[in-house]
Scaffold this motif. Structure first.
Motif, PDB file in Angstrom:
ATOM      1  N   UNK A 116       0.832  -1.214   0.000  1.00 25.32           N
ATOM      2  CA  UNK A 116       0.000   0.000   0.000  1.00 25.32           C
ATOM      3  C   UNK A 116       0.860   1.254   0.000  1.00 25.32           C
ATOM      4  N   UNK A 117       1.929   1.216   0.797  1.00 30.65           N
ATOM      5  CA  UNK A 117       2.825   2.375   0.892  1.00 30.65           C
ATOM      6  C   UNK A 117       3.488   2.663  -0.444  1.00 30.65           C
ATOM      7  N   UNK A 118       3.960   1.612  -1.127  1.00 32.95           N
ATOM      8  CA  UNK A 118       4.681   1.807  -2.388  1.00 32.95           C
ATOM      9  C   UNK A 118       3.760   2.363  -3.472  1.00 32.95           C
ATOM     10  N   UNK A 119       2.621   1.715  -3.697  1.00 34.31           N
ATOM     11  CA  UNK A 119       1.776   2.076  -4.837  1.00 34.31           C
ATOM     12  C   UNK A 119       0.844   3.260  -4.547  1.00 34.31           C
ATOM     13  N   UNK A 120       0.112   3.215  -3.462  1.00 36.70           N
ATOM     14  CA  UNK A 120      -0.893   4.250  -3.217  1.00 36.70           C
ATOM     15  C   UNK A 120      -0.316   5.498  -2.548  1.00 36.70           C
ATOM     16  N   UNK A 121       0.439   5.298  -1.451  1.00 40.94           N
ATOM     17  CA  UNK A 121       1.046   6.459  -0.815  1.00 40.94           C
ATOM     18  C   UNK A 121       2.161   7.031  -1.693  1.00 40.94           C
ATOM     19  N   UNK A 122       2.804   6.136  -2.474  1.00 36.73           N
ATOM     20  CA  UNK A 122       3.812   6.604  -3.422  1.00 36.73           C
ATOM     21  C   UNK A 122       3.202   7.508  -4.476  1.00 36.73           C
ATOM     22  N   UNK A 123       2.011   7.118  -4.968  1.00 34.37           N
ATOM     23  CA  UNK A 123       1.313   7.953  -5.953  1.00 34.37           C
ATOM     24  C   UNK A 123       0.850   9.265  -5.325  1.00 34.37           C
ATOM     25  N   UNK A 124       0.362   9.197  -4.095  1.00 33.19           N
ATOM     26  CA  UNK A 124      -0.125  10.417  -3.435  1.00 33.19           C
ATOM     27  C   UNK A 124       1.006  11.405  -3.164  1.00 33.19           C
ATOM     28  N   UNK A 125       2.244  10.894  -3.058  1.00 32.16           N
ATOM     29  CA  UNK A 125       3.396  11.762  -2.818  1.00 32.16           C
ATOM     30  C   UNK A 125       3.660  12.692  -3.993  1.00 32.16           C
ATOM     31  N   UNK A 126       3.156  12.328  -5.172  1.00 30.27           N
ATOM     32  CA  UNK A 126       3.353  13.164  -6.360  1.00 30.27           C
ATOM     33  C   UNK A 126       2.417  14.364  -6.377  1.00 30.27           C
ATOM     34  N   UNK A 127       1.446  14.404  -5.484  1.00 33.76           N
ATOM     35  CA  UNK A 127       0.461  15.496  -5.490  1.00 33.76           C
ATOM     36  C   UNK A 127       1.114  16.849  -5.217  1.00 33.76           C
ATOM     37  N   UNK A 128       2.005  16.915  -4.235  1.00 36.64           N
ATOM     38  CA  UNK A 128       2.612  18.195  -3.855  1.00 36.64           C
ATOM     39  C   UNK A 128       3.507  18.762  -4.961  1.00 36.64           C
ATOM     40  N   UNK A 129       4.464  17.988  -5.527  1.00 32.24           N
ATOM     41  CA  UNK A 129       5.268  18.567  -6.616  1.00 32.24           C
ATOM     42  C   UNK A 129       4.441  18.952  -7.836  1.00 32.24           C
ATOM     43  N   UNK A 130       3.386  18.194  -8.126  1.00 33.39           N
ATOM     44  CA  UNK A 130       2.523  18.558  -9.251  1.00 33.39           C
ATOM     45  C   UNK A 130       1.749  19.843  -8.955  1.00 33.39           C
ATOM     46  N   UNK A 131       1.349  20.020  -7.709  1.00 29.91           N
ATOM     47  CA  UNK A 131       0.640  21.235  -7.319  1.00 29.91           C
ATOM     48  C   UNK A 131       1.555  22.451  -7.448  1.00 29.91           C
ATOM     49  N   UNK A 132       2.805  22.298  -6.991  1.00 31.77           N
ATOM     50  CA  UNK A 132       3.750  23.410  -7.076  1.00 31.77           C
ATOM     51  C   UNK A 132       4.124  23.708  -8.532  1.00 31.77           C
ATOM     52  N   UNK A 133       4.217  22.679  -9.357  1.00 32.25           N
ATOM     53  CA  UNK A 133       4.490  22.899 -10.782  1.00 32.25           C
ATOM     54  C   UNK A 133       3.297  23.579 -11.448  1.00 32.25           C
ATOM     55  N   UNK A 134       2.080  23.198 -11.054  1.00 32.97           N
ATOM     56  CA  UNK A 134       0.878  23.845 -11.563  1.00 32.97           C
ATOM     57  C   UNK A 134       0.908  25.330 -11.189  1.00 32.97           C
ATOM     58  N   UNK A 135       1.322  25.633  -9.954  1.00 33.39           N
ATOM     59  CA  UNK A 135       1.396  27.023  -9.503  1.00 33.39           C
ATOM     60  C   UNK A 135       2.373  27.822 -10.367  1.00 33.39           C
ATOM     61  N   UNK A 136       3.505  27.200 -10.697  1.00 30.42           N
ATOM     62  CA  UNK A 136       4.494  27.865 -11.558  1.00 30.42           C
ATOM     63  C   UNK A 136       3.887  28.160 -12.936  1.00 30.42           C
ATOM     64  N   UNK A 137       3.153  27.211 -13.496  1.00 35.03           N
ATOM     65  CA  UNK A 137       2.493  27.422 -14.786  1.00 35.03           C
ATOM     66  C   UNK A 137       1.444  28.526 -14.691  1.00 35.03           C
ATOM     67  N   UNK A 138       0.709  28.553 -13.574  1.00 39.15           N
ATOM     68  CA  UNK A 138      -0.321  29.576 -13.384  1.00 39.15           C
ATOM     69  C   UNK A 138       0.292  30.974 -13.343  1.00 39.15           C
ATOM     70  N   UNK A 139       1.476  31.086 -12.735  1.00 38.40           N
ATOM     71  CA  UNK A 139       2.167  32.379 -12.681  1.00 38.40           C
ATOM     72  C   UNK A 139       2.606  32.813 -14.072  1.00 38.40           C
ATOM     73  N   UNK A 140       3.082  31.866 -14.862  1.00 44.17           N
ATOM     74  CA  UNK A 140       3.516  32.193 -16.225  1.00 44.17           C
ATOM     75  C   UNK A 140       2.322  32.590 -17.092  1.00 44.17           C
ATOM     76  N   UNK A 141       1.210  31.887 -16.923  1.00 44.15           N
ATOM     77  CA  UNK A 141       0.017  32.203 -17.700  1.00 44.15           C
ATOM     78  C   UNK A 141      -0.516  33.590 -17.342  1.00 44.15           C
ATOM     79  N   UNK A 142      -0.336  33.984 -16.083  1.00 42.28           N
ATOM     80  CA  UNK A 142      -0.794  35.299 -15.634  1.00 42.28           C
ATOM     81  C   UNK A 142       0.231  36.391 -15.923  1.00 42.28           C
ATOM     82  N   UNK A 143       1.331  36.032 -16.609  1.00 49.25           N
ATOM     83  CA  UNK A 143       2.395  36.981 -16.986  1.00 49.25           C
ATOM     84  C   UNK A 143       3.000  37.681 -15.775  1.00 49.25           C
TER      85      UNK A 143
END
Length: 416
Positions: A116-143
């Motif tokens: 469970x830790x490897x597959x499910x919690x491992x997948x959930x660990x990607x949420x934070x870096x993806x959120x921060x990358x989304x934030x970076x894209x949002x800043x670029x889109x907003x110029x």
């Protein structure tokens, strides 16, 4: 002068609040912060005391968890920068967190927990870096101007820290009232709320087009000496931090004879100071070299761990946590923008490279904690991770200089 600083800060914060999508991103960031703050401080108590793992078995278990995060988030990062939308991946990873932590509430079998830790919690660990990358894209889109990015990303990280001001203490309270079963169900509820927020409130954001596919080449980036030195420093500091995180609950309860509430309060103190520090440091990052601030953060971390060697009572840890807040404000806030600048055309890959480096460092820390604590006392473990933090300072101060030199050269170039 003070009035001008306060006015400037207010204007900056209001400016950030008007950026499209950021209100929702701040909300999701805070929810994920609460969810992680309920589990991370008590992971060693769960594995060793609740499940009955040996120290070595617990180290291996946490390694499996970390490897799942690194493996899955690396694959998702490349997809997020090329094919799949970050919103879709946030939906996927937060839902994985819901299922994973529900299973953690009921499972006590070592093998089942590891899978469970490897597959499910491992997948959930990607949420934070993806959120921060989304934030970076949002800043670029907003110029948004590039020089404002470190400040905004630090404010973004601040919302994560806000959750940690009360999260660990609330987690300790829940642990006393409803045990680990109830605690994990609360974590699952947090991920469910994040999932629903992404699903219904977060809109798609356009990603920066990658002109050169080599921008996604992690191997070519890592072999650059200055990037390698900075990543090595991040790995070593993460190793020290993960050992510290696992060792503190055991050190406080078994060596200093404190309580679980002491542990909760200890982890709740730094975020109180992180909030104003992140605002101040974010403003500083718009006016001075970010690389210098990052180096100061690493030296502060080493000083914090060094002083921890002299603690003899639980209350002595509280004032030391101010130093912890200072180093976290830099190494987990400004450092995001610092590492994203290494690969500006691929923020998802760059963010995940940094997150995975720290995650690998955590993996090493988990193994070292599990194996070494079998042979030495928890108070002696402090010297081990102090040494790791010291080596991190050596790498980033002595060898991570090329980026700063290049920036200086560009600044002094004619016509700039």
């Amino acid at each position: 002068m003070k009035k001008n600083v306060i006015t400037a800060t207010k204007e900056k914060v209001l400016f950030i609040w008007r950026i499209p999508s950021l209100k929702v991103l701040f909300l999701i960031n805070t929810i994920l912060g609460f969810s992680t703050s309920f589990f991370i401080p008590y992971s060693s108590l769960f594995g060793i005391d609740e499940v009955g793992m040996s120290n070595a078995a617990f180290g291996i278990f946490m390694t499996v968890l970390a490897l799942g995060g690194v493996t899955i988030s690396s694959s998702l990062a490349k997809l997020s920068d090329t094919k799949l939308s970050r919103r879709y991946l946030l939906i996927l990873t937060t839902f994985a967190g819901v299922i994973g932590y529900i299973l953690f509430a009921y499972l006590r079998n070592y093998f089942a927990l590891s899978v469970t830790a490897f597959f499910l919690l491992g997948a959930s660990a990607a949420a934070v870096p993806q959120l921060w990358a989304y934030a970076r894209d949002a800043l670029k889109e907003a110029a948004i101007p590039a020089e404002d990015t470190p400040f905004i990303m630090n404010i973004f990280r601040m919302f994560f820290a806000l959750a940690w001001t009360v999260g660990p203490a609330l987690g300790a309270w829940l642990l006393i009232l409803v045990d680990f079963k109830g605690l994990f169900l609360f974590v699952a509820a947090g991920y469910l709320l994040a999932f629903l927020t992404v699903l219904f409130l977060l809109k798609e954001v356009s990603k920066q087009k990658i002109v050169n596919q080599e921008a996604l080449s992690v191997k070519k980036s890592i072999i650059k000496p200055h990037i390698f030195a900075n990543l090595a420093a991040a790995l070593l500091l993460s190793t020290a931090t993960s050992i510290h995180m696992l060792n503190v609950p055991q050190f406080v309860t078994k060596v200093l004879h404190g309580t679980e509430m002491d542990v909760g309060l200890i982890f709740s103190v730094p975020p109180i100071f992180e909030v104003p520090m992140m605002i101040g440091l974010g403003l500083l990052a718009t006016r001075m070299d970010v690389a210098l601030l990052v180096k100061i953060g690493f030296v502060t971390a080493f000083t914090y761990f060094l002083l921890f060697n002299f603690v003899t009572e639980p209350w002595q840890i509280y004032p030391l946590q101010i130093l912890s807040a200072a180093q976290v404000s830099i190494t987990s806030g400004i450092a995001i923008s610092y590492f994203q600048d290494f690969m500006p055309e691929a923020p998802g890959t760059a963010t995940t490279l940094y997150m995975n480096t720290t995650q690998i460092g955590s993996t090493v820390g988990y193994l070292l904690f599990g194996l070494i604590s079998e042979f030495i006392n928890y108070d002696h473990m402090i010297a081990v991770y102090t040494l790791s933090a010291g080596l991190a300072c050596v790498f980033i101060v002595l060898y991570g200089k090329e980026r700063r030199i290049q920036t200086t050269a560009q600044t002094n170039a004619p016509g700039l």
